[in-house]
Design a protein around this motif. Sequence first.
Motif, PDB file in Angstrom:
ATOM      1  N   ILE A 106     -95.595  25.155   9.056  1.00  0.00           N
ATOM      2  CA  ILE A 106     -96.123  25.057   7.619  1.00  0.00           C
ATOM      3  C   ILE A 106     -97.619  24.322   7.449  1.00  0.00           C
ATOM      4  O   ILE A 106     -98.422  24.438   6.683  1.00  0.00           O
ATOM      5  N   GLY A 107     -97.763  23.346   8.360  1.00  0.00           N
ATOM      6  CA  GLY A 107     -99.063  22.455   8.241  1.00  0.00           C
ATOM      7  C   GLY A 107    -100.276  23.404   8.730  1.00  0.00           C
ATOM      8  O   GLY A 107    -101.266  23.448   7.636  1.00  0.00           O
ATOM      9  N   ALA A 108    -100.199  24.275   9.500  1.00  0.00           N
ATOM     10  CA  ALA A 108    -101.078  25.048  10.032  1.00  0.00           C
ATOM     11  C   ALA A 108    -101.402  26.154   8.849  1.00  0.00           C
ATOM     12  O   ALA A 108    -102.673  26.480   8.487  1.00  0.00           O
ATOM     13  N   ALA A 109    -100.519  26.717   8.205  1.00  0.00           N
ATOM     14  CA  ALA A 109    -100.582  27.769   6.986  1.00  0.00           C
ATOM     15  C   ALA A 109    -101.190  26.856   6.093  1.00  0.00           C
ATOM     16  O   ALA A 109    -102.108  27.727   5.331  1.00  0.00           O
ATOM     17  N   LEU A 153     -97.392  15.560   5.246  1.00  0.00           N
ATOM     18  CA  LEU A 153     -97.443  14.669   3.787  1.00  0.00           C
ATOM     19  C   LEU A 153     -98.264  13.612   3.843  1.00  0.00           C
ATOM     20  O   LEU A 153     -98.942  13.401   2.571  1.00  0.00           O
ATOM     21  N   ASP A 154     -99.076  13.177   4.776  1.00  0.00           N
ATOM     22  CA  ASP A 154     -99.841  12.018   4.845  1.00  0.00           C
ATOM     23  C   ASP A 154    -101.252  12.400   5.081  1.00  0.00           C
ATOM     24  O   ASP A 154    -102.129  11.723   4.459  1.00  0.00           O
ATOM     25  N   ARG A 182     -89.875  19.439  -1.976  1.00  0.00           N
ATOM     26  CA  ARG A 182     -90.138  19.031  -3.440  1.00  0.00           C
ATOM     27  C   ARG A 182     -91.304  17.837  -3.299  1.00  0.00           C
ATOM     28  O   ARG A 182     -92.065  17.821  -4.219  1.00  0.00           O
ATOM     29  N   SER A 183     -91.271  17.082  -1.868  1.00  0.00           N
ATOM     30  CA  SER A 183     -92.619  16.269  -1.797  1.00  0.00           C
ATOM     31  C   SER A 183     -93.806  16.983  -1.836  1.00  0.00           C
ATOM     32  O   SER A 183     -94.774  16.520  -2.283  1.00  0.00           O
ATOM     33  N   LEU A 184     -93.898  17.952  -1.301  1.00  0.00           N
ATOM     34  CA  LEU A 184     -95.116  18.999  -1.384  1.00  0.00           C
ATOM     35  C   LEU A 184     -95.556  19.378  -2.472  1.00  0.00           C
ATOM     36  O   LEU A 184     -96.700  19.121  -2.850  1.00  0.00           O
TER      37      LEU A 184
END
Length: 191
Positions: A106-109, A153-154, A182-184
């Motif tokens: 997900i991060g790379a995307a 997240l950070d 939800r956080s994203l």
Amino acid sequence: LWIILLWALFYGAQTAFAEEKTAAPPDLRLLIDVSGSMKKTDPNNLRVPAVKLLLNLAQDGSQLGIWMFDQGVKSLVPLGKVSADWKKSAAGKVDGIHSRGLFTGIGAALEAAARGQIKPDPAWDRTIILLSDGMVDIAKNPAVNERERKRILDEIVPKLKAGGFRIRTVALSDQADQSFLRSLALNTGGS
């Protein structure tokens, strides 16, 4: 049900542009999880008709791009201005959506969709729509996955927010990581 939710998210961005003539046009970047877990969370590959619906709803003058992600990220439809020709070209690529990936990056995307754009652009209303079960899964080691979740997240989310991006998440399963998704969304002013 999630096709309806996805449509509502997308349609909301499109109609806001149509109703507010002074507002910037939508710049939508759709990220589609094609990891192996999608065989369980989307066994009928409903992502294909959902994306086709979004393509049909996309208004001329907006921008739209589609990426698939698993352990890597692949541009399925390059970010471009929506037109009849663009839609026709994009529709022919959507059937390539699958569930054969090994991991869920997900991060790379998110980084690929932002394309290094770290400052807001008042010419566009930027939104990333994330279709995923939300599992951060880049390695077999749970500690590595937890570090990546924290990095997203950070580090990634604050950069996206600073770049004027909102993230709208669509969970594809009851087993999705609802808290993470939800956080994203909430940390970028999305939904």
